[in-house]
Write an enzyme that holds these catalytic residues in place. Sequence first.
Site, PDB file in Angstrom:
ATOM      1  N   GLU A  53       7.096 -18.157  27.086  1.00  0.00           N
ATOM      2  CA  GLU A  53       5.731 -18.665  27.813  1.00  0.00           C
ATOM      3  C   GLU A  53       5.785 -20.274  27.264  1.00  0.00           C
ATOM      4  OE1 GLU A  53       2.099 -18.512  25.695  1.00  0.00           O
ATOM      5  OE2 GLU A  53       2.414 -16.378  25.522  1.00  0.00           O
ATOM      6  N   ARG A  64      -4.835 -25.876  25.253  1.00  0.00           N
ATOM      7  CA  ARG A  64      -3.792 -25.582  26.144  1.00  0.00           C
ATOM      8  C   ARG A  64      -4.114 -25.048  27.534  1.00  0.00           C
ATOM      9  NH1 ARG A  64      -0.534 -21.032  23.502  1.00  0.00           N
ATOM     10  NH2 ARG A  64       1.082 -21.696  25.131  1.00  0.00           N
ATOM     11  N   ARG A  68       0.306 -21.525  32.524  1.00  0.00           N
ATOM     12  CA  ARG A  68       1.735 -21.346  31.989  1.00  0.00           C
ATOM     13  C   ARG A  68       2.922 -21.256  32.816  1.00  0.00           C
ATOM     14  NH1 ARG A  68      -1.806 -21.765  28.671  1.00  0.00           N
ATOM     15  NH2 ARG A  68      -2.184 -20.809  27.028  1.00  0.00           N
ATOM     16  N   HIS A  83      -4.261 -17.828  32.866  1.00  0.00           N
ATOM     17  CA  HIS A  83      -4.050 -17.339  31.736  1.00  0.00           C
ATOM     18  C   HIS A  83      -3.522 -15.639  31.755  1.00  0.00           C
ATOM     19  CE1 HIS A  83      -4.519 -16.197  27.173  1.00  0.00           C
ATOM     20  NE2 HIS A  83      -4.276 -17.555  27.433  1.00  0.00           N
TER      21      HIS A  83
END
Length: 92
Positions: A53, A64, A68, A83
Site C-alpha cells: 500500500e 496520511r 491509497r 481507507h
Amino acid sequence: SDQIIERAALPVEARRTISLIERGGPFPFDRDGVVFGNYERHLPVRQRGFYREYTVITPGIGSRGPRRIVAGRDGQMYYTADHYNSFRKVIR
C-alpha cells in the site's frame, strides 16, 4: 472490486503516487510500501505479501489521510479514497 477507473481519471495525487511506484520511490511516508493484508477481502485473495500500500496525498490534510494505491505483485493497482472500504481497479 468490480469498480474500475481509468488512470487518467484518477486525482492528480493518485497519478503521482503511481508514477512513484513505477519508479521505485522515493516515497513521502515511511509506511509507503508496507504489506497490505486484504483482511476484508475486497481485492482478489492472494498470498500474504502480494499487495503493498502507498499513500495518496490529500491536499489540506496533515496526516496520511484516507486515500491509497494498493499495488499487486502482478502490476495491477487499485485506488481507495475511503481507507480500504472500497476499491477501484486502475486501468490504463
